[in-house]
Design an enzyme around this catalytic site. Structure first.
Site, PDB file in Angstrom:
ATOM      1  N   PHE A 151      18.491  36.085  25.302  1.00  0.00           N
ATOM      2  CA  PHE A 151      18.220  37.443  26.064  1.00  0.00           C
ATOM      3  C   PHE A 151      19.125  37.558  27.369  1.00  0.00           C
ATOM      4  O   PHE A 151      19.080  38.579  27.951  1.00  0.00           O
ATOM      5  CB  PHE A 151      16.704  37.241  26.350  1.00  0.00           C
ATOM      6  CG  PHE A 151      16.390  36.259  27.869  1.00  0.00           C
ATOM      7  CD1 PHE A 151      16.502  36.827  29.136  1.00  0.00           C
ATOM      8  CD2 PHE A 151      16.158  35.000  27.581  1.00  0.00           C
ATOM      9  CE1 PHE A 151      16.388  35.975  30.009  1.00  0.00           C
ATOM     10  CE2 PHE A 151      15.785  34.110  28.673  1.00  0.00           C
ATOM     11  CZ  PHE A 151      15.922  34.814  29.981  1.00  0.00           C
ATOM     12  N   GLU A 178      14.782  39.584  20.728  1.00  0.00           N
ATOM     13  CA  GLU A 178      13.870  40.471  20.649  1.00  0.00           C
ATOM     14  C   GLU A 178      13.284  41.095  21.976  1.00  0.00           C
ATOM     15  O   GLU A 178      12.627  42.003  22.133  1.00  0.00           O
ATOM     16  CB  GLU A 178      12.776  40.014  19.814  1.00  0.00           C
ATOM     17  CG  GLU A 178      12.158  38.766  20.183  1.00  0.00           C
ATOM     18  CD  GLU A 178      12.976  37.598  19.684  1.00  0.00           C
ATOM     19  OE1 GLU A 178      14.031  37.550  19.833  1.00  0.00           O
ATOM     20  OE2 GLU A 178      11.981  36.722  19.047  1.00  0.00           O
ATOM     21  N   CYS A 283      23.268  30.675  31.528  1.00  0.00           N
ATOM     22  CA  CYS A 283      23.623  29.492  31.140  1.00  0.00           C
ATOM     23  C   CYS A 283      24.413  28.740  32.196  1.00  0.00           C
ATOM     24  O   CYS A 283      24.717  27.280  32.074  1.00  0.00           O
ATOM     25  CB  CYS A 283      23.955  29.357  29.735  1.00  0.00           C
ATOM     26  SG  CYS A 283      25.581  30.350  29.700  1.00  0.00           S
ATOM     27  N   GLU A 384      15.071  22.384  32.026  1.00  0.00           N
ATOM     28  CA  GLU A 384      15.992  23.662  32.058  1.00  0.00           C
ATOM     29  C   GLU A 384      15.056  24.624  32.824  1.00  0.00           C
ATOM     30  O   GLU A 384      14.237  25.131  32.299  1.00  0.00           O
ATOM     31  CB  GLU A 384      16.941  24.140  31.019  1.00  0.00           C
ATOM     32  CG  GLU A 384      17.421  25.377  31.137  1.00  0.00           C
ATOM     33  CD  GLU A 384      18.372  25.941  29.911  1.00  0.00           C
ATOM     34  OE1 GLU A 384      17.880  25.891  29.001  1.00  0.00           O
ATOM     35  OE2 GLU A 384      19.360  26.522  30.192  1.00  0.00           O
TER      36      GLU A 384
HETATM   37  P1  NAD Z   1      15.869  31.040  22.700  1.00  0.00           P
HETATM   38  O1  NAD Z   1      16.526  29.879  22.027  1.00  0.00           O
HETATM   39  O2  NAD Z   1      14.560  31.306  22.745  1.00  0.00           O
HETATM   40  O3  NAD Z   1      16.329  32.395  21.698  1.00  0.00           O
HETATM   41  C1  NAD Z   1      17.776  32.434  21.139  1.00  0.00           C
HETATM   42  C2  NAD Z   1      17.616  32.935  19.863  1.00  0.00           C
HETATM   43  O4  NAD Z   1      16.936  32.408  18.870  1.00  0.00           O
HETATM   44  C3  NAD Z   1      16.992  34.451  20.109  1.00  0.00           C
HETATM   45  O5  NAD Z   1      17.526  35.399  18.992  1.00  0.00           O
HETATM   46  C4  NAD Z   1      15.634  34.336  19.292  1.00  0.00           C
HETATM   47  O6  NAD Z   1      15.153  35.324  18.601  1.00  0.00           O
HETATM   48  C5  NAD Z   1      15.862  33.163  18.213  1.00  0.00           C
HETATM   49  N1  NAD Z   1      14.762  31.978  18.080  1.00  0.00           N
HETATM   50  C6  NAD Z   1      13.980  31.945  19.166  1.00  0.00           C
HETATM   51  N2  NAD Z   1      13.023  30.914  18.633  1.00  0.00           N
HETATM   52  C7  NAD Z   1      13.465  30.851  17.439  1.00  0.00           C
HETATM   53  C8  NAD Z   1      12.902  29.714  16.464  1.00  0.00           C
HETATM   54  N3  NAD Z   1      12.059  29.025  16.555  1.00  0.00           N
HETATM   55  N4  NAD Z   1      13.621  29.555  15.226  1.00  0.00           N
HETATM   56  C9  NAD Z   1      14.626  30.535  15.024  1.00  0.00           C
HETATM   57  N5  NAD Z   1      15.237  31.278  15.803  1.00  0.00           N
HETATM   58  C10 NAD Z   1      14.506  31.393  17.047  1.00  0.00           C
HETATM   59  O7  NAD Z   1      16.655  31.314  23.908  1.00  0.00           O
HETATM   60  P2  NAD Z   1      16.584  32.493  24.849  1.00  0.00           P
HETATM   61  O8  NAD Z   1      15.141  32.111  25.796  1.00  0.00           O
HETATM   62  O9  NAD Z   1      16.569  34.019  24.384  1.00  0.00           O
HETATM   63  O10 NAD Z   1      17.790  32.315  25.752  1.00  0.00           O
HETATM   64  C11 NAD Z   1      17.735  31.372  27.170  1.00  0.00           C
HETATM   65  C12 NAD Z   1      18.427  30.048  26.537  1.00  0.00           C
HETATM   66  O11 NAD Z   1      19.750  30.337  26.089  1.00  0.00           O
HETATM   67  C13 NAD Z   1      18.789  29.083  27.721  1.00  0.00           C
HETATM   68  O12 NAD Z   1      18.453  27.906  27.299  1.00  0.00           O
HETATM   69  C14 NAD Z   1      20.189  29.208  28.158  1.00  0.00           C
HETATM   70  O13 NAD Z   1      20.737  27.983  28.665  1.00  0.00           O
HETATM   71  C15 NAD Z   1      20.781  29.371  26.681  1.00  0.00           C
HETATM   72  N6  NAD Z   1      22.175  29.941  26.806  1.00  0.00           N
HETATM   73  C16 NAD Z   1      23.167  29.001  26.451  1.00  0.00           C
HETATM   74  C17 NAD Z   1      24.274  29.718  26.552  1.00  0.00           C
HETATM   75  C18 NAD Z   1      25.681  28.877  26.408  1.00  0.00           C
HETATM   76  O14 NAD Z   1      26.672  29.301  26.351  1.00  0.00           O
HETATM   77  N7  NAD Z   1      25.499  27.637  26.226  1.00  0.00           N
HETATM   78  C19 NAD Z   1      24.597  31.155  26.897  1.00  0.00           C
HETATM   79  C20 NAD Z   1      23.603  31.868  27.296  1.00  0.00           C
HETATM   80  C21 NAD Z   1      22.157  31.338  27.110  1.00  0.00           C
END
Ligand code: NAD
Length: 500
Positions: A151, A178, A283, A384
């Site tokens: 997101f 989403e 991130c 985090e």
């Molecule tokens: P998230 O892991 O909850 O979601 C990421 C994606 O995975 C979304 O599209 C979501 O629909 C999907 N998803 C969520 N739960 C799932 C499941 N159980 N099974 C399969 N798919 C699933 O992450 P978020 O809250 O949207 O974003 C924040 C996180 O992303 C933080 O931990 C941040 O550090 C990380 N992030 C990392 C980077 C990087 O470059 N390393 C960059 C941006 C964000």
């Protein structure tokens, strides 16, 4: 306020899809529902992937110069629509408009890098490596690529992936977060307006059902994932088990070391921008300041002053520095962790827990918070937080600081503030972290380099965008050729062929 219906983008246009489930999308500044998102089901997934497969076959055969014409046009359209994209980001994510426009700008850099693909993709040729034999190598697209994105950067992270996947001749299916899906729909329209054939870029909304479908489906060749560590691990394990190429970027806990010789005003300015910008939901946000020796007292005082001066509010309003966090659950998590840290002995230097934003009582706001004397056993250090909280850890020496960072399971970004080249060099050589800033707090590499962390911040071998991105979306081929003269029958041997 009216509620917008948010569709998928399948095979060249908007589609409500077959799935009947819907999910509410919120404006985090007002706390009100702003959109109703269509969630895809297995039938939508099948339709999308069949369109992608068919499109990949044609697009992969399309000349590089024709592909580049689309990329150049797309670059112009994204640039021209920067403010429209920023408005969509702010409305669903909450970050301030100027920060949202900055995100679009960093995504554009990757589009520009992709516009140079004819140069980047040039193969290699060795003339006469053996007598009468030449060897050359080039790269071809992998086929159908799925991008699953978080997101916190609804435009930039999809643009870390799609321009390179598409420029190298693949079809790309985006499964955006989403929570803030609307910007991806404008990106889809801009690809179409740029002349991209139907099916080459598609958007399929959904939750883990769609993600798991992508990870296991025969029509998907490669997965780029960016999100939290537990999901990144799951994505990497599941998709590799199903024979796919995977890069899965995870979460982070980024430390900035502040040496006693650093300019502590400059360090405090940068640390507070890096910790509280985008409400800490980056991130590459700095969430831990490691104060070395007698830097600590002045640094904490300076950062505290900066944190108190931040204006929190609706990201659409002039003069606002920081918006809300993404959900009520995020807000609760931040408040819980700060309270636990306080109970465990951390000093709450600036407390954002009770912040009220006028006219936005229902918004998901937390104020900038500075915690001093944080220990590595506290949840404020271990988890985090992904909110506007800066934890200060005090250590005696640079060696202690490096030890703290290397013991942390994450390894995304880190920074050092110092006036000593020797300290900076020691630091950059010894930390087990993928991206390092020297007097630069958020060292997101420029698009000509690749982005990626170490340890629990990345699962897979290749970093994202830049040269690694090009490698990830292509497969190598090496040709060994002989064109003997007529009636020249020399060279055949029962021995293993030697290059003589
Ligand atoms: P998230 O892991 O909850 O979601 C990421 C994606 O995975 C979304 O599209 C979501 O629909 C999907 N998803 C969520 N739960 C799932 C499941 N159980 N099974 C399969 N798919 C699933 O992450 P978020 O809250 O949207 O974003 C924040 C996180 O992303 C933080 O931990 C941040 O550090 C990380 N992030 C990392 C980077 C990087 O470059 N390393 C960059 C941006 C964000």
């Amino acid at each position: 306020m009216s509620i917008t219906e948010i569709n998928h983008w399948i095979n060249g246009g908007e589609a409500a899809g077959h799935g009947s489930a819907r999910q509410d999308v919120f404006n985090p500044a007002t706390g009100k529902v702003s959109g109703s998102l269509h969630m895809g089901d297995a039938e939508d997934l099948q339709k999308t992937l069949e369109a992608a497969r068919a499109a990949a076959d044609v697009w992969g055969e399309t000349s590089l110069s024709k592909r580049m014409a689309v990329l150049f046009k797309f670059r112009e359209l994204v640039h021209a629509h920067t403010q429209d994209l920023a408005a969509l980001i702010t409305a669903e994510h909450g970050k301030v408009l100027s920060d949202a426009a900055g995100e679009v700008g960093r995504g554009l850099e990757v589009v520009e890098f992709a516009c140079a693909m004819p140069q980047t993709l040039k193969g290699e040729y060795t003339d006469q490596i053996a007598t009468g034999i030449d060897v050359y190598s080039f790269r071809q697209p992998v086929g159908v690529v799925a991008g699953i994105t978080p997101f916190n950067f609804p435009v930039m992270v999809p643009l870390w992936m799609a321009p390179l996947a598409i420029a190298t001749g693949n079809a790309f299916v985006l499964k955006p977060s989403e929570r803030d899906p609307s910007a991806s729909m404008l990106l889809a329209k801009l690809w179409k307006d740029a002349g991209l054939p139907d099916g080459v870029f598609q958007v399929l909304h959904g939750d883990k059902e769609i993600v798991n479908g992508l990870l296991t489906h025969d029509l998907v060749d490669a997965i780029s994932f960016v999100g939290s560590t537990p999901i990144a691990k799951h994505v990497h394990e599941t998709a590799t088990r199903h024979g796919k190429r995977v890069q899965a970027l995870g979460g982070a806990k980024n430390h900035a070391v502040v040496m006693p010789d650093a300019d502590l005003d400059l360090a405090a300015d940068h640390l507070s921008a890096a910790a509280f910008g985008s409400a800490g939901e980056r991130c590459m946000a700095i969430s831990v300041a490691v104060a070395v020796g007698d830097a600590a007292d002045k640094l904490v005082a300076n950062v505290g002053d900066r944190a108190r001066a931040i204006t929190v509010g609706n990201g659409t309003q002039e003069g606002v520095d920081m918006g809300p966090v993404i959900t009520p659950a995020s807000k609760e998590r931040v408040l819980r962790i700060v309270t636990e840290a306080e109970q465990d002995g951390a000093v709450v230097v600036v407390d954002g827990r009770d912040l009220a934003v006028e006219g936005h009582a229902e918004g998901f706001f937390v104020g900038p918070t500075v915690l001093d004397r944080v220990k590595d056993t506290m949840t404020a250090y271990e988890e985090e937080i992904f909110g506007p909280v800066l934890a200060v850890v005090r250590v005696e020496t640079l060696e202690d600081a490096i030890r703290v960072i290397n013991a942390n399971p994450y390894g995304n970004g880190t920074a050092i503030f110092t006036a000593s080249g020797h300290a900076a060099r020691t630091f950059q050589r010894q930390v087990t972290v993928g991206m390092i800033g020297v007097n630069v707090p958020v060292p997101v590499p420029a698009a000509q380099h690749s982005f990626g962390g170490w340890k629990d911040s990345l699962f897979g071998d290749l970093h994202i965008y830049g040269p690694d991105g090009v490698r990830f979306y292509t497969r190598g081929k090496v040709i060994t050729q002989r064109w003997p003269a007529e009636n020249d029958l020399s060279g055949a041997s029962m021995n293993f062929p030697s290059n003589a």
